[in-house]
Motif scaffolding. Structure first.
Motif, PDB file in Angstrom:
ATOM      1  N   UNK A  62       0.804  -1.225   0.000  1.00 26.68           N
ATOM      2  CA  UNK A  62       0.000   0.000   0.000  1.00 26.68           C
ATOM      3  C   UNK A  62       0.838   1.278   0.000  1.00 26.68           C
ATOM      4  N   UNK A  63       0.183   2.364  -0.327  1.00 28.51           N
ATOM      5  CA  UNK A  63       0.671   3.728  -0.090  1.00 28.51           C
ATOM      6  C   UNK A  63       1.997   4.067  -0.766  1.00 28.51           C
ATOM      7  N   UNK A  64       2.304   3.398  -1.864  1.00 30.23           N
ATOM      8  CA  UNK A  64       3.520   3.772  -2.597  1.00 30.23           C
ATOM      9  C   UNK A  64       3.477   5.237  -3.023  1.00 30.23           C
ATOM     10  N   UNK A  65       2.283   5.727  -3.357  1.00 27.33           N
ATOM     11  CA  UNK A  65       2.134   7.110  -3.814  1.00 27.33           C
ATOM     12  C   UNK A  65       2.526   8.112  -2.728  1.00 27.33           C
ATOM     13  N   UNK A  66       2.569   7.673  -1.504  1.00 24.49           N
ATOM     14  CA  UNK A  66       2.955   8.549  -0.395  1.00 24.49           C
ATOM     15  C   UNK A  66       4.342   8.194   0.133  1.00 24.49           C
ATOM     16  N   UNK A  67       4.606   6.913   0.269  1.00 23.71           N
ATOM     17  CA  UNK A  67       5.838   6.460   0.908  1.00 23.71           C
ATOM     18  C   UNK A  67       7.059   6.560   0.015  1.00 23.71           C
ATOM     19  N   UNK A  68       6.882   6.538  -1.300  1.00 22.94           N
ATOM     20  CA  UNK A  68       8.048   6.487  -2.183  1.00 22.94           C
ATOM     21  C   UNK A  68       8.681   7.853  -2.443  1.00 22.94           C
ATOM     22  N   UNK A  69       8.030   8.933  -2.077  1.00 20.98           N
ATOM     23  CA  UNK A  69       8.578  10.260  -2.393  1.00 20.98           C
ATOM     24  C   UNK A  69       9.937  10.491  -1.725  1.00 20.98           C
ATOM     25  N   UNK A  70      10.072  10.312  -0.405  1.00 18.38           N
ATOM     26  CA  UNK A  70      11.400  10.536   0.181  1.00 18.38           C
ATOM     27  C   UNK A  70      12.420   9.485  -0.242  1.00 18.38           C
ATOM     28  N   UNK A  71      11.952   8.265  -0.552  1.00 21.11           N
ATOM     29  CA  UNK A  71      12.873   7.223  -1.029  1.00 21.11           C
ATOM     30  C   UNK A  71      13.455   7.643  -2.380  1.00 21.11           C
ATOM     31  N   UNK A  72      12.587   8.096  -3.273  1.00 16.67           N
ATOM     32  CA  UNK A  72      13.051   8.546  -4.586  1.00 16.67           C
ATOM     33  C   UNK A  72      14.000   9.732  -4.447  1.00 16.67           C
ATOM     34  N   UNK A  73      13.692  10.628  -3.524  1.00 19.25           N
ATOM     35  CA  UNK A  73      14.553  11.793  -3.326  1.00 19.25           C
ATOM     36  C   UNK A  73      15.936  11.374  -2.838  1.00 19.25           C
ATOM     37  N   UNK A  74      15.963  10.360  -1.980  1.00 21.41           N
ATOM     38  CA  UNK A  74      17.267   9.853  -1.521  1.00 21.41           C
ATOM     39  C   UNK A  74      18.085   9.353  -2.712  1.00 21.41           C
ATOM     40  N   UNK A  75      17.468   8.534  -3.565  1.00 18.24           N
ATOM     41  CA  UNK A  75      18.210   7.990  -4.706  1.00 18.24           C
ATOM     42  C   UNK A  75      18.619   9.098  -5.675  1.00 18.24           C
ATOM     43  N   UNK A  76      17.759  10.080  -5.860  1.00 20.31           N
ATOM     44  CA  UNK A  76      18.087  11.186  -6.763  1.00 20.31           C
ATOM     45  C   UNK A  76      19.303  11.955  -6.255  1.00 20.31           C
ATOM     46  N   UNK A  77      19.287  12.284  -4.970  1.00 21.82           N
ATOM     47  CA  UNK A  77      20.412  13.039  -4.409  1.00 21.82           C
ATOM     48  C   UNK A  77      21.672  12.187  -4.322  1.00 21.82           C
ATOM     49  N   UNK A  78      21.495  10.866  -4.314  1.00 23.11           N
ATOM     50  CA  UNK A  78      22.651   9.966  -4.292  1.00 23.11           C
ATOM     51  C   UNK A  78      23.273   9.801  -5.669  1.00 23.11           C
ATOM     52  N   UNK A  79      22.614  10.336  -6.694  1.00 27.28           N
ATOM     53  CA  UNK A  79      23.133  10.233  -8.050  1.00 27.28           C
ATOM     54  C   UNK A  79      22.498   9.139  -8.883  1.00 27.28           C
TER      55      UNK A  79
END
Length: 230
Positions: free
Chosen positions: A170-187
């Protein structure tokens, strides 16, 4: 009229017993009543504890009196040390309002460790913790880089293990935002884009929700996707 308080999935079992008159005296009914009473008592107790805390915390937050807010939330934590909301506010005050890194980072590390140790509430706690470090709407540039990314990596891996992109969690639409941001900032931009796309698609797989609610969740996802692909 029949009123049922509980998960809709339980109706298939409960309704026939209600209709044939066997529910009222059944073990399940008594157990359900006991559970409801215990839940209400717990909620009433928590409200009696939190009401005076919020009476101090709310005006302090509105006045941006962060020192008074910190005193109020620490009083709340003394009463309810495992309150998710109190611990979130505590970390936010230290890291982002007072910018007390010396005190705030150990608090954040403890929050991360406790979030990972949770069982039934694990993902929601971990997302709450990760948001303190990688919420794209918050300036985190003042936080120690290595500590921030080490905690971000640990939390992100745990979240994706418990709620993987290929699963129906459930709730990928809410939970994945900070996870994606981590990967983005990690390169790892490709991973970030993949997670946001999965999160957007997950909105179509949820139980029907009002358009304004769906838009509320969709807007930050589309913004993140635009940032990552732009």
């Amino acid at each position: 009229h029949i009123a049922f308080i509980g998960h809709p999935a339980e109706l298939d079992d409960v309704l026939p017993k209600v209709l044939n008159g066997s529910w009222r005296s059944s073990y399940e009914a008594k157990a359900a009543d006991a559970k409801r009473i215990a839940h209400n008592q717990l909620a009433a107790r928590e409200m009696s504890l939190t009401r005076p805390i919020y009476a101090k915390l709310t005006p302090a937050m509105q006045a941006e009196d962060w020192t008074a807010a910190l005193l109020a939330i620490e009083e709340g934590l003394a009463l309810m040390p495992d309150s998710c909301e109190f611990r979130q506010i505590h970390a936010d005050l230290l890291l982002h309002k007072l910018r007390d890194i010396k005190t705030g980072m150990p608090v954040m590390r403890e929050l991360v460790e406790d979030a990972i140790d949770k069982k039934f509430e694990a993902v929601s706690w971990m997302v709450m913790a990760l948001n303190q470090l990688f919420d794209p709407t918050i300036d985190n540039s003042h936080l120690p880089h290595d500590d921030r990314f080490a905690m971000g990596n640990e939390l992100s891996e745990q979240i994706l293990e418990l709620n993987p992109p290929q699963g129906d969690g459930p709730l990928k639409f809410h939970w994945y935002i900070p996870v994606a941001q981590y990967y983005y900032e990690s390169g790892n931009k490709d991973r970030a884009i993949e997670l946001i796309e999965v999160a957007i698609k997950s909105l179509d797989h949820q139980e029907p929700m009002p358009d304004h609610t769906k838009q509320h969740y969709l807007t930050p996802l589309l913004q993140a996707l635009a940032n990552y692909t732009g």
